[in-house]
Write a protein that holds these residues in place. Structure first.
Motif, short mmCIF file in Angstrom:
data_model
loop_
_atom_site.label_atom_id
_atom_site.label_comp_id
_atom_site.label_asym_id
_atom_site.label_seq_id
_atom_site.Cartn_x
_atom_site.Cartn_y
_atom_site.Cartn_z
N ASP A 152 29.49 3.73 -3.04
CA ASP A 152 29.22 5.16 -3.16
C ASP A 152 28.75 5.38 -4.59
O ASP A 152 29.53 5.66 -5.49
N ASN A 153 27.44 5.23 -4.81
CA ASN A 153 26.91 5.13 -6.17
C ASN A 153 26.71 6.48 -6.85
O ASN A 153 27.05 6.65 -8.02
N ASN A 154 26.11 7.42 -6.17
CA ASN A 154 25.97 8.79 -6.68
C ASN A 154 25.70 9.70 -5.49
O ASN A 154 25.62 9.22 -4.35
N PRO A 155 25.58 11.02 -5.68
CA PRO A 155 25.45 11.91 -4.52
C PRO A 155 24.28 11.59 -3.61
O PRO A 155 24.32 11.90 -2.41
N GLY A 156 23.24 10.96 -4.14
CA GLY A 156 22.05 10.71 -3.33
C GLY A 156 21.73 9.25 -3.09
O GLY A 156 20.65 8.93 -2.58
N GLN A 157 22.67 8.34 -3.42
CA GLN A 157 22.39 6.91 -3.25
C GLN A 157 23.65 6.16 -2.91
O GLN A 157 24.64 6.19 -3.66
N VAL A 158 23.64 5.50 -1.75
CA VAL A 158 24.79 4.72 -1.31
C VAL A 158 24.30 3.40 -0.72
O VAL A 158 23.11 3.22 -0.45
N VAL A 159 25.25 2.49 -0.51
CA VAL A 159 24.98 1.25 0.21
C VAL A 159 25.98 1.16 1.35
O VAL A 159 27.18 1.39 1.15
N ILE A 160 25.47 0.84 2.55
CA ILE A 160 26.36 0.63 3.69
C ILE A 160 26.41 -0.86 4.00
O ILE A 160 25.51 -1.62 3.66
N SER A 161 27.49 -1.27 4.67
CA SER A 161 27.75 -2.69 4.88
C SER A 161 28.41 -2.89 6.22
O SER A 161 29.18 -2.04 6.68
N GLY A 162 28.11 -4.02 6.86
CA GLY A 162 28.75 -4.31 8.14
C GLY A 162 27.98 -5.36 8.92
O GLY A 162 27.19 -6.12 8.35
N THR A 163 28.19 -5.41 10.22
CA THR A 163 27.41 -6.32 11.05
C THR A 163 25.96 -5.83 11.09
O THR A 163 25.70 -4.63 10.96
N PRO A 164 25.00 -6.74 11.28
CA PRO A 164 23.60 -6.30 11.34
C PRO A 164 23.35 -5.21 12.38
O PRO A 164 22.65 -4.23 12.10
N ALA A 165 23.94 -5.35 13.55
CA ALA A 165 23.73 -4.35 14.60
C ALA A 165 24.27 -2.99 14.19
O ALA A 165 23.63 -1.95 14.42
N ALA A 166 25.44 -2.97 13.57
CA ALA A 166 26.06 -1.71 13.17
C ALA A 166 25.28 -1.04 12.04
O ALA A 166 25.04 0.17 12.07
N VAL A 167 24.88 -1.82 11.04
CA VAL A 167 24.12 -1.25 9.92
C VAL A 167 22.78 -0.71 10.40
O VAL A 167 22.36 0.39 10.02
#
Length: 296
Positions: A152-167
């Motif tokens: 959760d980098n800033n209000p307008g930029q995040v990274v999500i992570s998980g299985t390829p299908a879920a992401v």
């Protein structure tokens, strides 16, 4: 005196050629030799390699740790001291070293093992999202098994992570200005790293942590702490839990911080902080010239 935080970037901030200007500096030479003894390879050689070995997690993390530690120690050698430290993912290890929680070589041993385990991860995916509706994203993640908010980098930029299908499912459901898959080997900062985290515990558990000499804001708990066991417990959780950098940034002015110095290559963290806390003075120290040119 201006109250100052030092922050340390993580994987993704590396650049070919970083650290080349440090090669003849006595303090740097000492650290670089110790690093080569521990790693079995030269940080500067990898950092200058045109083969782009530096992009491989196995090499990226130790190289960043070593070079950031050198830059920080050069600042201290010139009489600078932080009032607070924080690091983004891998950068938290540099922050803990900077707060005298463990020795340089101890931290590098941990980073080496962390990099080995994370480079072996191959069952996940990460993607950066920019310009999105946060409520829509959170709702989508809650409805999607095996996908989490990783950075959760800033209000307008995040990274999500998980299985390829879920992401990929979240990427199709959430409207964003940009959605970019990241070139990483696994689903870092997610429950999919649980096996790696369990293996890493065998390296971390016997390491004695000292009480921090300055407060540390940790990735998994962005409140200041100097407690040795508390900081160790936070590091235990780091591999499987999100990097709460937006909250760390918001804490800085609340704690009286007026100036932030990003110690390491590039300006990733000051760029993120700028979008969260516009009142802070932001500086970057990623080269020897910038160390020497810093003015109090």
């Amino acid at each position: 005196m201006t109250k100052t935080a030092w922050v340390f970037p993580g994987q993704g901030s590396q650049v070919i050629g970083m650290g080349a200007d440090l090669a003849a500096v006595p303090l740097a030479m000492t650290h670089l030799q110790e690093a080569e003894d521990i790693l079995g390879w030269s940080v500067l050689a990898v950092s200058q390699s045109e083969e782009n070995k530096l992009a491989n997690t196995l090499y990226t993390q130790p190289c960043l740790y070593v070079i950031e530690c050198i830059l920080m120690d050069l600042l201290k050698q010139q009489g600078w001291q932080p009032d607070l430290v924080a690091g983004h993912s891998l950068g938290e290890y540099v922050a803990l070293y900077g707060a005298d929680v463990f020795e340089f070589g101890t931290g590098l041993q941990l980073v080496k093992r962390r990099a080995e385990l994370m480079s072996q991860a191959s069952d996940g995916m990460m993607a950066a999202l920019m310009g999105f509706d946060r409520d829509e994203l959170i709702a989508s993640l809650e409805q999607t098994a095996d996908a989490v908010l990783a950075n959760d980098n800033n209000p307008g930029q995040v990274v999500i992570s998980g299985t390829p299908a879920a992401v990929e499912s979240v990427m199709t459901k959430v409207k964003a200005k940009r959605a970019v898959p990241l070139k990483v080997s696994g689903a870092f900062h997610s429950p999919l790293m649980a096996d790696a985290a369990a293996e890493f515990e065998s390296a971390l558990e016997p390491v004695a942590f000292a009480a921090a000499t300055v407060p540390v804001l940790s990735n998994v708990e962005p409140t200041p702490s100097q407690d040795a066991e508390g900081l160790k417990q936070r590091l235990r959780q780091q591999m499987t839990e999100p990097v709460r950098w937006r909250e760390i940034s918001l804490q800085l002015p609340q704690l009286g911080i007026e100036r932030v110095i990003e110690v390491g290559p590039g300006n990733v963290l000051t760029g993120l902080i700028k979008r969260t806390c516009k009142s802070l003075t932001l500086l970057n120290v990623g080269t020897l010239a910038q160390v020497q040119g810093l003015v109090k």
